[in-house]
Write a protein that holds these residues in place. Structure first.
Motif, PDB file in Angstrom:
ATOM      1  N   GLY A   1       0.787  -1.220   0.000  1.00 25.29           N
ATOM      2  CA  GLY A   1       0.000   0.000   0.000  1.00 25.29           C
ATOM      3  C   GLY A   1       0.819   1.271   0.000  1.00 25.29           C
ATOM      4  O   GLY A   1       0.296   2.360  -0.244  1.00 25.29           O
ATOM      5  N   MET A   2       2.134   1.153   0.249  1.00 25.88           N
ATOM      6  CA  MET A   2       3.008   2.321   0.250  1.00 25.88           C
ATOM      7  C   MET A   2       3.625   2.532  -1.126  1.00 25.88           C
ATOM      8  O   MET A   2       3.991   1.578  -1.800  1.00 25.88           O
ATOM      9  CB  MET A   2       4.147   2.151   1.265  1.00 25.88           C
ATOM     10  CG  MET A   2       3.735   2.154   2.706  1.00 25.88           C
ATOM     11  SD  MET A   2       5.160   1.907   3.812  1.00 25.88           S
ATOM     12  CE  MET A   2       6.027   3.467   3.614  1.00 25.88           C
ATOM     13  N   THR A   3       3.738   3.778  -1.526  1.00 26.60           N
ATOM     14  CA  THR A   3       4.509   4.118  -2.708  1.00 26.60           C
ATOM     15  C   THR A   3       5.891   4.551  -2.247  1.00 26.60           C
ATOM     16  O   THR A   3       6.135   4.770  -1.058  1.00 26.60           O
ATOM     17  CB  THR A   3       3.858   5.281  -3.481  1.00 26.60           C
ATOM     18  OG1 THR A   3       3.899   6.453  -2.661  1.00 26.60           O
ATOM     19  CG2 THR A   3       2.419   4.952  -3.826  1.00 26.60           C
ATOM     20  N   ARG A   4       6.815   4.690  -3.201  1.00 27.33           N
ATOM     21  CA  ARG A   4       8.131   5.200  -2.825  1.00 27.33           C
ATOM     22  C   ARG A   4       8.012   6.602  -2.223  1.00 27.33           C
ATOM     23  O   ARG A   4       8.772   6.984  -1.348  1.00 27.33           O
ATOM     24  CB  ARG A   4       9.058   5.219  -4.055  1.00 27.33           C
ATOM     25  CG  ARG A   4       9.486   3.834  -4.507  1.00 27.33           C
ATOM     26  CD  ARG A   4      10.390   3.925  -5.731  1.00 27.33           C
ATOM     27  NE  ARG A   4      10.895   2.618  -6.125  1.00 27.33           N
ATOM     28  CZ  ARG A   4      10.256   1.786  -6.924  1.00 27.33           C
ATOM     29  NH1 ARG A   4       9.073   2.110  -7.381  1.00 27.33           N
ATOM     30  NH2 ARG A   4      10.781   0.633  -7.243  1.00 27.33           N
ATOM     31  N   ASP A   5       7.019   7.346  -2.715  1.00 30.85           N
ATOM     32  CA  ASP A   5       6.840   8.698  -2.200  1.00 30.85           C
ATOM     33  C   ASP A   5       6.394   8.690  -0.738  1.00 30.85           C
ATOM     34  O   ASP A   5       6.733   9.596   0.022  1.00 30.85           O
ATOM     35  CB  ASP A   5       5.831   9.443  -3.062  1.00 30.85           C
ATOM     36  CG  ASP A   5       5.906  10.940  -2.878  1.00 30.85           C
ATOM     37  OD1 ASP A   5       7.019  11.486  -2.999  1.00 30.85           O
ATOM     38  OD2 ASP A   5       4.867  11.561  -2.610  1.00 30.85           O
ATOM     39  N   ASP A   6       5.645   7.657  -0.352  1.00 30.79           N
ATOM     40  CA  ASP A   6       5.214   7.544   1.051  1.00 30.79           C
ATOM     41  C   ASP A   6       6.404   7.407   1.992  1.00 30.79           C
ATOM     42  O   ASP A   6       6.321   7.749   3.173  1.00 30.79           O
ATOM     43  CB  ASP A   6       4.296   6.334   1.241  1.00 30.79           C
ATOM     44  CG  ASP A   6       2.958   6.503   0.548  1.00 30.79           C
ATOM     45  OD1 ASP A   6       2.507   7.662   0.414  1.00 30.79           O
ATOM     46  OD2 ASP A   6       2.364   5.499   0.148  1.00 30.79           O
ATOM     47  N   LEU A   7       7.487   6.886   1.474  1.00 29.06           N
ATOM     48  CA  LEU A   7       8.680   6.691   2.302  1.00 29.06           C
ATOM     49  C   LEU A   7       9.406   7.993   2.603  1.00 29.06           C
ATOM     50  O   LEU A   7      10.246   8.050   3.500  1.00 29.06           O
ATOM     51  CB  LEU A   7       9.666   5.752   1.579  1.00 29.06           C
ATOM     52  CG  LEU A   7       9.181   4.346   1.252  1.00 29.06           C
ATOM     53  CD1 LEU A   7      10.273   3.596   0.517  1.00 29.06           C
ATOM     54  CD2 LEU A   7       8.756   3.609   2.485  1.00 29.06           C
ATOM     55  N   PHE A   8       9.059   9.014   1.854  1.00 29.73           N
ATOM     56  CA  PHE A   8       9.819  10.258   1.934  1.00 29.73           C
ATOM     57  C   PHE A   8       9.875  10.829   3.350  1.00 29.73           C
ATOM     58  O   PHE A   8      10.937  11.255   3.818  1.00 29.73           O
ATOM     59  CB  PHE A   8       9.227  11.286   0.977  1.00 29.73           C
ATOM     60  CG  PHE A   8       9.966  12.594   0.978  1.00 29.73           C
ATOM     61  CD1 PHE A   8      11.123  12.741   0.238  1.00 29.73           C
ATOM     62  CD2 PHE A   8       9.520  13.666   1.731  1.00 29.73           C
ATOM     63  CE1 PHE A   8      11.818  13.934   0.239  1.00 29.73           C
ATOM     64  CE2 PHE A   8      10.205  14.862   1.736  1.00 29.73           C
ATOM     65  CZ  PHE A   8      11.362  15.004   0.984  1.00 29.73           C
ATOM     66  N   LYS A   9       8.748  10.839   4.026  1.00 28.74           N
ATOM     67  CA  LYS A   9       8.684  11.481   5.345  1.00 28.74           C
ATOM     68  C   LYS A   9       9.679  10.862   6.323  1.00 28.74           C
ATOM     69  O   LYS A   9      10.192  11.543   7.202  1.00 28.74           O
ATOM     70  CB  LYS A   9       7.266  11.384   5.907  1.00 28.74           C
ATOM     71  CG  LYS A   9       6.245  12.197   5.124  1.00 28.74           C
ATOM     72  CD  LYS A   9       4.848  12.005   5.675  1.00 28.74           C
ATOM     73  CE  LYS A   9       3.823  12.754   4.831  1.00 28.74           C
ATOM     74  NZ  LYS A   9       2.443  12.521   5.306  1.00 28.74           N
ATOM     75  N   ILE A  10       9.942   9.564   6.176  1.00 26.01           N
ATOM     76  CA  ILE A  10      10.876   8.886   7.074  1.00 26.01           C
ATOM     77  C   ILE A  10      12.296   8.943   6.525  1.00 26.01           C
ATOM     78  O   ILE A  10      13.237   9.352   7.208  1.00 26.01           O
ATOM     79  CB  ILE A  10      10.464   7.416   7.284  1.00 26.01           C
ATOM     80  CG1 ILE A  10       9.055   7.343   7.881  1.00 26.01           C
ATOM     81  CG2 ILE A  10      11.460   6.693   8.178  1.00 26.01           C
ATOM     82  CD1 ILE A  10       8.483   5.950   7.931  1.00 26.01           C
ATOM     83  N   ASN A  11      12.450   8.552   5.291  1.00 19.95           N
ATOM     84  CA  ASN A  11      13.792   8.380   4.738  1.00 19.95           C
ATOM     85  C   ASN A  11      14.513   9.690   4.437  1.00 19.95           C
ATOM     86  O   ASN A  11      15.750   9.727   4.407  1.00 19.95           O
ATOM     87  CB  ASN A  11      13.735   7.517   3.478  1.00 19.95           C
ATOM     88  CG  ASN A  11      13.456   6.057   3.791  1.00 19.95           C
ATOM     89  OD1 ASN A  11      13.465   5.661   4.952  1.00 19.95           O
ATOM     90  ND2 ASN A  11      13.198   5.264   2.772  1.00 19.95           N
ATOM     91  N   ALA A  12      13.769  10.766   4.221  1.00 19.76           N
ATOM     92  CA  ALA A  12      14.400  12.052   3.905  1.00 19.76           C
ATOM     93  C   ALA A  12      15.345  12.491   5.022  1.00 19.76           C
ATOM     94  O   ALA A  12      16.470  12.929   4.768  1.00 19.76           O
ATOM     95  CB  ALA A  12      13.333  13.120   3.660  1.00 19.76           C
ATOM     96  N   GLY A  13      14.895  12.381   6.260  1.00 22.09           N
ATOM     97  CA  GLY A  13      15.737  12.792   7.382  1.00 22.09           C
ATOM     98  C   GLY A  13      16.953  11.896   7.554  1.00 22.09           C
ATOM     99  O   GLY A  13      18.045  12.380   7.891  1.00 22.09           O
ATOM    100  N   ILE A  14      16.779  10.614   7.309  1.00 22.65           N
ATOM    101  CA  ILE A  14      17.893   9.668   7.412  1.00 22.65           C
ATOM    102  C   ILE A  14      18.966  10.017   6.382  1.00 22.65           C
ATOM    103  O   ILE A  14      20.157  10.107   6.699  1.00 22.65           O
ATOM    104  CB  ILE A  14      17.390   8.222   7.205  1.00 22.65           C
ATOM    105  CG1 ILE A  14      16.445   7.815   8.338  1.00 22.65           C
ATOM    106  CG2 ILE A  14      18.571   7.244   7.108  1.00 22.65           C
ATOM    107  CD1 ILE A  14      15.733   6.492   8.090  1.00 22.65           C
ATOM    108  N   VAL A  15      18.532  10.224   5.160  1.00 21.92           N
ATOM    109  CA  VAL A  15      19.476  10.542   4.083  1.00 21.92           C
ATOM    110  C   VAL A  15      20.160  11.875   4.344  1.00 21.92           C
ATOM    111  O   VAL A  15      21.380  12.016   4.131  1.00 21.92           O
ATOM    112  CB  VAL A  15      18.750  10.541   2.722  1.00 21.92           C
ATOM    113  CG1 VAL A  15      19.631  11.101   1.626  1.00 21.92           C
ATOM    114  CG2 VAL A  15      18.311   9.128   2.361  1.00 21.92           C
ATOM    115  N   ARG A  16      19.412  12.859   4.806  1.00 24.44           N
ATOM    116  CA  ARG A  16      20.004  14.164   5.112  1.00 24.44           C
ATOM    117  C   ARG A  16      21.142  14.042   6.118  1.00 24.44           C
ATOM    118  O   ARG A  16      22.226  14.616   5.932  1.00 24.44           O
ATOM    119  CB  ARG A  16      18.933  15.095   5.672  1.00 24.44           C
ATOM    120  CG  ARG A  16      19.448  16.451   6.159  1.00 24.44           C
ATOM    121  CD  ARG A  16      18.426  17.117   7.062  1.00 24.44           C
ATOM    122  NE  ARG A  16      18.163  16.305   8.240  1.00 24.44           N
ATOM    123  CZ  ARG A  16      17.005  16.300   8.906  1.00 24.44           C
ATOM    124  NH1 ARG A  16      16.000  17.056   8.506  1.00 24.44           N
ATOM    125  NH2 ARG A  16      16.861  15.530   9.962  1.00 24.44           N
TER     126      ARG A  16
END
Length: 336
Positions: free
Chosen positions: A85-100
């Motif tokens: 049910g998740m798209t790659r875009d749904d991951l953004f809220k979590i993964n963006a901070g990790i990558v930053r």
């Protein structure tokens, strides 16, 4: 002497990726970092009889800086996996901070390293890394790569199934351009090394295109809530990393797909923008890799009308994805 680093090395992609890199004879040092279990992964891999010395670190005591010190190539698979049910875009809220946070470590400790971003959504996380480097005054577009190799690997495999000869899969090459999610993934089947269009009517062509674009959903569904594509992504990541390492070693003529900043080759980037009809900062296409990173951005070439329609559909989505990543880093949301 090549030091490779995996950030997120204890995860579903990180462990098999680290294993594949450990078996690469060109790598002499392998640095592993994650928030848990990294020393154990490193100890396990260190027993494999290949040249690479392996070290694993956790966040305490400047573990990230210790991992990155002297790195030539950094691969980032860190982040949470996609669930049903998740798209790659749904991951953004979590993964963006990790990558930053990881990009900040690279920018301050190993700013000259080649950075290979696997963490999804790649269309947005690569711009985050770029903005972090810009803020530290160390951004070199030639050294930043979004890993889109899995789309090409899938296309090769699926085309081999259409021609009913899996033995051909390793030698089939299908350019896949655009980005790395859904409709931004554009397979150029008309340029397949093994002609396939003659075997496909309109419905079959659309079905194959959709399967390449949304192949990750097959894995998410099959794993039934336990994860996303990890083993195939690790394989694809290692394949791309190997080409970058070979380029570092001086091998010439290495061509691979990657999601790159189009300033990495201003002439080639300008030509590509003209082809797609939009002034995008990032796009995935075949590039030539050299000892300094991106040597050349390769034009798309002749496309069918159907492929032109796919590009037209991909561009607005890419534009939104890119803006989301760049805006996040320029004005990150308040922590809650």
């Amino acid at each position: 002497m090549v030091k490779a680093v995996v950030l997120g090395a204890a995860g579903g992609i990180g462990q098999p990726l680290a294993l594949l890199l450990k078996t690469n004879p060109l790598i002499t040092e392998l640095g592993l970092f994650d928030i848990v279990n990294t020393p154990g992964v490193a100890a396990d891999l260190s027993h494999i009889a290949t040249p690479a010395k392996v070290e694993g670190y956790l966040p305490p005591d400047d573990g990230l800086a210790k991992t990155l010190k002297g790195a030539d190539i950094v691969v980032i698979p860190a982040g949470v996996p996609r669930k049903p049910g998740m798209t790659r875009d749904d991951l953004f809220k979590i993964n963006a901070g990790i990558v930053r946070d990881l990009a900040t470590g690279i920018a301050t400790t190993a700013p000259k390293a080649f950075v290979l971003v696997i963490s999804n959504p790649v269309n947005s996380t690569v711009p985050i890394v770029a903005e972090v480097f810009k803020q530290h005054g160390t951004f070199d577009p030639k050294r930043l790569f979004g890993v889109t190799t899995l789309d090409v690997v899938r296309a090769s495999t699926f085309v081999s199934e259409v021609i009913n000869d899996l033995s051909k899969a390793p030698e089939i090459v299908v350019p896949v351009v655009g980005g790395h999610s859904g409709v931004t993934i554009v397979p150029i089947l008309s340029q397949s090394s093994h002609p396939v269009l003659s075997l496909l009517d309109g419905d079959k062509l659309k079905a194959l295109t959709d399967r390449i674009q949304f192949g990750g959903d097959e894995v998410v569904k099959a794993k039934d809530g336990t994860g996303s594509a990890t083993l195939s992504m690790a394989y694809a990541g290692a394949e791309f990393a190997t080409k970058v390492i070979k380029a570092l070693a001086g091998e010439k003529g290495l061509i691979a797909p990657s999601y790159v900043h189009l300033d990495a080759d201003k002439e080639g980037g300008a030509a590509l923008k003209k082809e797609i009809g939009k002034d995008l900062d990032y796009f995935s296409t075949n590039i030539e890799i050299g000892p300094n990173g991106v040597e050349r951005i390769i034009p798309l070439g002749k496309l069918t009308d159907y492929e032109k329609q796919l590009i037209a559909a991909a561009v607005p989505e890419l534009e939104t994805n890119i803006a989301k990543g760049a805006t996040f880093q320029k004005a990150p949301p308040a922590k809650v």
